[in-house]
Motif scaffolding. Structure first.
Motif, short mmCIF file in Angstrom:
data_model
loop_
_atom_site.label_atom_id
_atom_site.label_comp_id
_atom_site.label_asym_id
_atom_site.label_seq_id
_atom_site.Cartn_x
_atom_site.Cartn_y
_atom_site.Cartn_z
N MET A 1 50.19 89.38 -72.30
CA MET A 1 50.74 88.05 -72.53
C MET A 1 52.11 87.89 -71.87
N ILE A 2 52.98 88.89 -72.04
CA ILE A 2 54.32 88.84 -71.45
C ILE A 2 54.22 88.77 -69.93
N ARG A 3 53.28 89.58 -69.35
CA ARG A 3 53.12 89.57 -67.89
C ARG A 3 52.66 88.20 -67.40
N LYS A 4 51.77 87.57 -68.17
CA LYS A 4 51.27 86.25 -67.77
C LYS A 4 52.39 85.21 -67.81
N ILE A 5 53.22 85.26 -68.83
CA ILE A 5 54.35 84.34 -68.93
C ILE A 5 55.31 84.54 -67.76
N TYR A 6 55.58 85.83 -67.45
CA TYR A 6 56.46 86.13 -66.32
C TYR A 6 55.87 85.59 -65.02
N GLU A 7 54.55 85.75 -64.86
CA GLU A 7 53.89 85.26 -63.65
C GLU A 7 54.02 83.74 -63.52
N LEU A 8 53.86 83.02 -64.62
CA LEU A 8 53.98 81.56 -64.60
C LEU A 8 55.41 81.13 -64.25
N LEU A 9 56.39 81.83 -64.83
CA LEU A 9 57.79 81.51 -64.54
C LEU A 9 58.13 81.81 -63.08
N LEU A 10 57.59 82.92 -62.59
CA LEU A 10 57.83 83.30 -61.20
C LEU A 10 57.20 82.29 -60.24
N GLU A 11 55.99 81.85 -60.56
CA GLU A 11 55.33 80.85 -59.72
C GLU A 11 56.11 79.55 -59.71
N ARG A 12 56.61 79.14 -60.86
CA ARG A 12 57.40 77.92 -60.95
C ARG A 12 58.65 78.03 -60.07
N GLU A 13 59.28 79.19 -60.12
CA GLU A 13 60.48 79.42 -59.30
C GLU A 13 60.15 79.35 -57.81
N VAL A 14 59.06 80.01 -57.43
CA VAL A 14 58.66 80.07 -56.02
C VAL A 14 58.30 78.69 -55.47
N LYS A 15 57.62 77.89 -56.29
CA LYS A 15 57.15 76.58 -55.82
C LYS A 15 58.28 75.57 -55.64
N LYS A 16 59.44 75.85 -56.18
CA LYS A 16 60.58 74.95 -56.03
C LYS A 16 61.21 75.04 -54.64
N LYS A 17 60.88 76.10 -53.92
CA LYS A 17 61.50 76.35 -52.62
C LYS A 17 60.47 76.30 -51.50
N ARG A 18 60.97 76.43 -50.30
CA ARG A 18 60.10 76.44 -49.13
C ARG A 18 59.10 77.58 -49.23
N LEU A 19 57.84 77.28 -48.91
CA LEU A 19 56.79 78.30 -48.93
C LEU A 19 56.46 78.76 -47.51
N PRO A 20 56.06 80.00 -47.36
CA PRO A 20 55.66 80.46 -46.02
C PRO A 20 54.39 79.75 -45.57
N ASN A 21 54.27 79.58 -44.29
CA ASN A 21 53.07 78.96 -43.72
C ASN A 21 52.01 79.99 -43.38
N HIS A 22 52.46 81.18 -43.00
CA HIS A 22 51.52 82.22 -42.53
C HIS A 22 51.91 83.57 -43.12
N ILE A 23 51.02 84.12 -43.92
CA ILE A 23 51.20 85.45 -44.50
C ILE A 23 50.17 86.39 -43.88
N ALA A 24 50.61 87.56 -43.47
CA ALA A 24 49.71 88.59 -42.94
C ALA A 24 49.79 89.82 -43.83
N ILE A 25 48.65 90.46 -44.05
CA ILE A 25 48.61 91.58 -44.99
C ILE A 25 47.92 92.80 -44.37
N ILE A 26 48.61 93.94 -44.46
CA ILE A 26 48.00 95.23 -44.13
C ILE A 26 47.45 95.78 -45.44
N MET A 27 46.15 95.75 -45.57
CA MET A 27 45.49 96.08 -46.84
C MET A 27 45.29 97.59 -46.94
N ASP A 28 46.35 98.31 -47.20
CA ASP A 28 46.32 99.77 -47.16
C ASP A 28 46.16 100.36 -48.56
N GLY A 29 45.48 101.51 -48.60
CA GLY A 29 45.38 102.25 -49.85
C GLY A 29 44.01 102.21 -50.51
N ASN A 30 43.01 101.66 -49.83
CA ASN A 30 41.67 101.59 -50.43
C ASN A 30 41.08 102.97 -50.73
#
Length: 251
Positions: free
Chosen positions: A1-30
């Motif tokens: 529950m605490i993690r979910k609340i933190y995630e919601l607060l973090l998302e709210r913070e992130v959405k207030k600012k400029r968002l990246p247009n292009h994210i690239a991911i090296i999917m390592d560790g499988n």
């Protein structure tokens, strides 16, 4: 529950600012994820493919328009035949599934396979061609899947294409510039953030040109363990970097 609340607060913070247009991911560790759980390597790749689906969904939700994922590098061809066969069969299956995925069509996601395609087995090429044709008219989101990809190879091929134009008289040598090379890359959209999972701190010959002077974020989890919180933290870290850069420019 605490993690979910933190995630919601973090998302709210992130959405207030400029968002990246292009994210690239090296999917390592499988593979290491699978070994840690006593599973065969192919199961790590299976769970990794499911995580890639989730991350694409998160990008829809956040409004990030382009996602590029590193699925199979040119260096991966050195792996043993059984592992390569299992990987290619998984990639084929997932590409065909993407082509029929309602979320892809609902969100109008254009799927492209980038890399040295001629190195791939015919059955993978068929799946790649199928998903690209099914989504080629879409323009809302973009998903690039890097398969048989190497950044140095990409740049070499772009230079070769430009030189062919010079030899054919289409372009003069003195007209060659950065833009011309960019136009001949597999993917010419600049990257805002490269995220690498798997506890490694290197870019592994991935999108060298597109990510020059951009932001790299290294995440201390194996790819199948990557969480929405991790994506949000990467974006927040990038946002802080952009703010520092703007402050420096304005000073």
């Amino acid at each position: 529950m605490i993690r979910k609340i933190y995630e919601l607060l973090l998302e709210r913070e992130v959405k207030k600012k400029r968002l990246p247009n292009h994210i690239a991911i090296i999917m390592d560790g499988n593979r290491r994820y699978a070994r840690k759980r006593g599973l065969p390597p192919q199961m790590g790749h299976f769970f990794g493919s499911k995580k890639a689906e989730k991350v694409l969904e998160w990008c829809y939700e956040l409004g990030i328009k382009t996602l590029t994922v590193f699925a199979f590098s040119t260096e991966n061809f050195k792996r043993n035949e059984e592992e390569k066969r299992n990987l290619f069969q998984l990639i084929r299956r997932e590409l065909f599934r993407l082509a029929e995925d309602k979320r892809i069509h609902r969100n109008r996601v254009k799927v492209r396979i980038i890399g040295k395609k001629e190195l791939l087995p015919k059955y993978v090429l068929e799946a790649a061609s199928f998903v690209e044709k099914r989504t080629k008219e879409y323009d809302n989101f973009r998903l690039n899947i890097a398969i048989a990809y190497g950044a140095r190879q990409e740049i070499a091929e772009a230079v070769r294409k430009v030189l062919e134009k010079v030899l054919n008289g289409e372009v003069k040598a003195e007209e060659i510039d950065l833009k011309m090379i960019e136009e001949n890359l597999y993917e010419n959209m600049p990257v805002d953030i490269i995220i690498r999972t798997g506890k490694e701190m290197r870019l592994s010959n991935f999108l060298i040109w597109q990510s020059a002077s951009k932001y790299a974020y290294f995440c201390d989890v194996y790819w199948p363990e990557f969480r929405r919180i991790d994506l949000l933290r990467a974006i927040r870290s990038w946002q802080k970097r952009v703010e520092r850069w703007l402050d420096g420019r304005q000073a």
